[in-house]
Design a protein around this motif. Sequence first.
Motif, PDB file in Angstrom:
ATOM      1  N   TRP A  67       0.861  -1.187   0.000  1.00  0.00           N
ATOM      2  CA  TRP A  67       0.000   0.000   0.000  1.00  0.00           C
ATOM      3  C   TRP A  67       0.891   1.229   0.000  1.00  0.00           C
ATOM      4  O   TRP A  67       1.784   1.359   0.827  1.00  0.00           O
ATOM      5  N   PRO A  73       0.349   4.889   0.557  1.00  0.00           N
ATOM      6  CA  PRO A  73      -0.604   5.945   0.915  1.00  0.00           C
ATOM      7  C   PRO A  73      -0.155   7.308   0.400  1.00  0.00           C
ATOM      8  O   PRO A  73       1.038   7.577   0.267  1.00  0.00           O
ATOM      9  N   SER A  74      -1.136   8.148   0.148  1.00  0.00           N
ATOM     10  CA  SER A  74      -0.829   9.516  -0.250  1.00  0.00           C
ATOM     11  C   SER A  74      -0.473  10.315   1.008  1.00  0.00           C
ATOM     12  O   SER A  74      -0.687   9.869   2.139  1.00  0.00           O
ATOM     13  N   GLU A 119      -3.536  10.719   3.159  1.00  0.00           N
ATOM     14  CA  GLU A 119      -3.902   9.509   3.902  1.00  0.00           C
ATOM     15  C   GLU A 119      -3.007   9.314   5.119  1.00  0.00           C
ATOM     16  O   GLU A 119      -3.461   8.861   6.162  1.00  0.00           O
ATOM     17  N   LEU A 120      -1.749   9.663   4.990  1.00  0.00           N
ATOM     18  CA  LEU A 120      -0.821   9.475   6.098  1.00  0.00           C
ATOM     19  C   LEU A 120      -0.963  10.527   7.185  1.00  0.00           C
ATOM     20  O   LEU A 120      -0.979  10.208   8.363  1.00  0.00           O
ATOM     21  N   ARG A 136      -5.499  12.548   7.646  1.00  0.00           N
ATOM     22  CA  ARG A 136      -6.476  11.687   8.295  1.00  0.00           C
ATOM     23  C   ARG A 136      -6.035  11.373   9.723  1.00  0.00           C
ATOM     24  O   ARG A 136      -6.828  11.390  10.642  1.00  0.00           O
TER      25      ARG A 136
END
Length: 70
Positions: A49, A51-52, A55-56, A59
């Motif tokens: 995965w 993540p962008s 996202e890291l 969020r």
Amino acid sequence: ALPVHRMTATSGALVERYVPGQRAALEAEGVCVLTRKGEACVDLRACRWQPSHAELYLRAAHSCSPPRQD
């Protein structure tokens, strides 16, 4: 939340000792499970995965609890 059957060791090795049926669950999702040195694993270059930034960091920042005020 991440389904537990998608968790692997850092080497990509499956952790069926802790997640019974992991191989079958991954294969049902179309993940190619390999056997390397007698151990079931996935190719992390193909399956990891990525993540962008949002996202890291964004969020995670919204999901943290405020500090306790004791």
